[in-house]
Design a protein around this motif. Structure first.
Motif, short mmCIF file in Angstrom:
data_model
loop_
_atom_site.label_atom_id
_atom_site.label_comp_id
_atom_site.label_asym_id
_atom_site.label_seq_id
_atom_site.Cartn_x
_atom_site.Cartn_y
_atom_site.Cartn_z
N GLU A 123 -39.84 29.16 38.92
CA GLU A 123 -38.69 28.45 38.89
C GLU A 123 -38.71 27.17 39.73
O GLU A 123 -39.28 27.12 40.61
N VAL A 124 -38.10 25.98 39.19
CA VAL A 124 -38.06 24.85 39.86
C VAL A 124 -36.39 24.55 40.32
O VAL A 124 -35.79 24.58 39.64
N VAL A 125 -36.47 24.41 41.67
CA VAL A 125 -35.20 24.22 42.30
C VAL A 125 -34.90 22.83 42.22
O VAL A 125 -35.57 22.04 42.82
N ALA A 132 -36.35 20.05 44.13
CA ALA A 132 -36.06 20.15 45.51
C ALA A 132 -37.30 21.32 46.13
O ALA A 132 -37.49 21.56 47.32
N GLY A 133 -37.65 22.04 45.22
CA GLY A 133 -38.58 23.19 45.65
C GLY A 133 -39.04 23.72 44.26
O GLY A 133 -38.60 23.80 43.03
#
Length: 134
Positions: A123-125, A132-133
């Motif tokens: 996952e890409v936050v 963001a992460g």
């Protein structure tokens, strides 16, 4: 030729270009459809596979698209620049891998930051429209 600094972002651009660069401005107007069209290798009679790949590479390096997605004006400018008598082609010492390594060093010098390559991502936050992460 029109200097890029002569192009303004408002309607006054027509006055500036028409008054200071009338011939070049008229040439641009008359050829607008040609220079704003995609750079079509087939239309220009490029048949040689090596040359096709070379021009696609130039287009990709300019803006990440193949030649048929790059404006003719952009390609014309770059090819002209490449073949000027004193032109040089700069490249990073150590190649593109050295650039990636430099970016990684910039990240990892901060406490708690790391860079992992060839790693699956779950996952890409995203927060407020920005990554963001991971």
């Amino acid at each position: 030729a029109l200097p890029s600094t002569a192009v303004r972002g408002d309607a006054g651009v027509l006055l500036t270009l028409g008054a200071r660069y009338p011939r070049a401005f008229l040439d641009v107007i008359l050829n607008a459809q040609k220079i704003t069209a995609p750079f079509d290798l087939e239309a220009y009679g490029v048949r040689d596979p090596f040359l096709k790949n070379y021009l696609d590479l130039i287009a990709f390096l300019l803006q990440g698209l193949p030649s048929n997605g790059t404006l003719t004006a952009v390609m014309a400018f770059m090819v002209d620049e490449f073949y000027k008598p004193d032109a040089v082609m700069d490249f990073p010492k150590g190649g593109s891998g050295a650039m990636a390594a430099a970016l990684a060093r910039g990240v990892t010098k901060h406490a708690g930051c790391s860079v992992r390559t060839s790693t699956p991502v779950e996952e890409v936050v995203v927060e407020e429209g920005r990554a963001a992460g991971v």
